[in-house]
Design an enzyme around this catalytic site. Sequence first.
Site, short mmCIF file in Angstrom:
data_model
loop_
_atom_site.label_atom_id
_atom_site.label_comp_id
_atom_site.label_asym_id
_atom_site.label_seq_id
_atom_site.Cartn_x
_atom_site.Cartn_y
_atom_site.Cartn_z
N CYS A 75 20.00 35.47 94.05
CA CYS A 75 18.58 35.78 93.70
C CYS A 75 18.52 37.33 92.99
O CYS A 75 18.85 38.17 93.32
CB CYS A 75 17.73 36.00 94.98
SG CYS A 75 16.03 36.74 94.43
N CYS B 69 11.95 35.12 87.66
CA CYS B 69 13.18 34.67 88.35
C CYS B 69 14.28 35.50 87.76
O CYS B 69 14.60 35.08 86.37
CB CYS B 69 13.25 33.25 88.35
SG CYS B 69 15.10 32.88 89.08
N1 LIG Z 1 14.77 30.06 94.04
C1 LIG Z 1 16.12 30.25 93.90
C2 LIG Z 1 16.38 31.49 94.43
C3 LIG Z 1 15.85 32.95 93.93
C4 LIG Z 1 15.85 33.34 92.57
C5 LIG Z 1 15.28 34.57 92.24
N2 LIG Z 1 13.87 34.61 92.45
C6 LIG Z 1 15.75 35.31 91.10
O1 LIG Z 1 15.38 36.46 90.98
O2 LIG Z 1 17.03 35.04 90.76
C7 LIG Z 1 16.77 29.30 94.13
O3 LIG Z 1 16.60 28.42 94.99
O4 LIG Z 1 18.05 29.00 93.51
#
Ligand SMILES: N[C@@H](CCC[C@H](N)C(=O)O)C(=O)O
Length: 323
Positions: free
Chosen positions: A77, A226
Site C-alpha cells: 500500500c 491509492c
Molecule cells: N487495496 C489494495 C491495497 C491498498 C493500496 C493502497 N491504498 C495504496 O495506497 O497503494 C489491494 O488490495 O491491493
Amino acid sequence: MKIDVLKTHGSCNDFILIDEYSNDYGLDDEKRTVLTKVLCDRKDSIGADGILFIQKSEKADAKYRIFNSDGTEPEMCGNGLRCAGRYITELLGRDHAIVETLKANLDVQRTENIYGDIQTFEVLIGPVSFDVHTLPLIHDQETLENKVIPELSPELAFTAVSMPNPHIITLVDDIDQDQVAEIGKKANELKSVFPKGVNVSFVKDLGDSKIFVQTYERGVGITNSCGTAMSAASLITCRLGINHPEKDITVLNNGGMVRCKVNELKESSGYSVLLKGNATYVFSGTVEFDFNSPEEFVFEQEEEFTQEEASYRKLEAYAKSAV
Ligand SMILES: N[C@@H](CCC[C@H](N)C(=O)O)C(=O)O
C-alpha cells in the site's frame, strides 16, 4: 485490552495505525482481521480504508503490514507506506528507514514538502512486473498492455501490472465515478480472470505532466486515492508515450495530489516508481477492545492534529484548482 491508535492519511486514503513495535498487544492474524473489520467500519466505528500494523523486523528497520477494511491483507500500500514510514522514522529518530513489506524491503524517506508545511515522505514502489502471473490475471499471453478484457468491458483497454499488488489501468477522456465503481466491482467478482481480485483505476491525462486517477480498491471499494495505483498509472502513461521516465508527474486525485517519478532500471530493464506525498496525522486515541464482544469497543480520542489538517485543507484546495 487497551490499544493505542493513530489515525493518519496519505491523499485522504485513511488508515488507523497500531504500533506493535513498541507494544505487545498479543495480536495474531485472526485478531488483526477482527480489529480491522470492526474499527474500519465508517458507519459505527472510527472508519478507515485499512489498518497499518507496525512491527519489529529481522531484515529491515521495521516492518509494516496493511489490512484492507474488509480484513484481507494485500502485498503493498503506497499511501500507507508513507504514513507508516513517517511513524517509523519518528520512532527511530531519523529521516530515513528501510521498511519490510510482504514482498520487499522498501526505502522511505522524509523529503521536501509537497505543499506549504505539509509533512512529506517519498517511498520507492516495487517490484514492478507486467507478467500477468504476478497479479495473477488469467490470460493467454505473458502480458496485457492496452488491450480489452472482453469479460470485463467490450470497449475499455486495460494494462495489467503488479506493484507488487495487482492493478489494471485504463486511460479515458473523462472519468465517470459510477463507471469506476461498476467496473471495479465487476472485476473483483470475476474470479475466473482475477482469482485474487484487482485494483482498478481510470486515468485522465490533463497534459503538462499531470494526470488524474480514480481507483476502485480491492478489499475496500472506491477510495479518495491509492498510492500504488497512482504509481502504476504514472508508469502506464510513460509506456504510452504521454509522460516520460525520470521526470516528475503530478498525480491529482479526489483526496489531493502526489508526485510520481518513473525510474527505468538499467540492469533489469524493469521499473520502480518514486511516490512522494503527504503523511498526515489526524488524531490519536485509545480503543478498549474485548475480542469476545468486538462490537462493544470503546474509543477515546486523545489528541487532534488540527494544524496538520488545516495545512492539508490548503493542499486540497490547490489540487482542486489544478484539475
Ligand atoms: N487495496 C489494495 C491495497 C491498498 C493500496 C493502497 N491504498 C495504496 O495506497 O497503494 C489491494 O488490495 O491491493
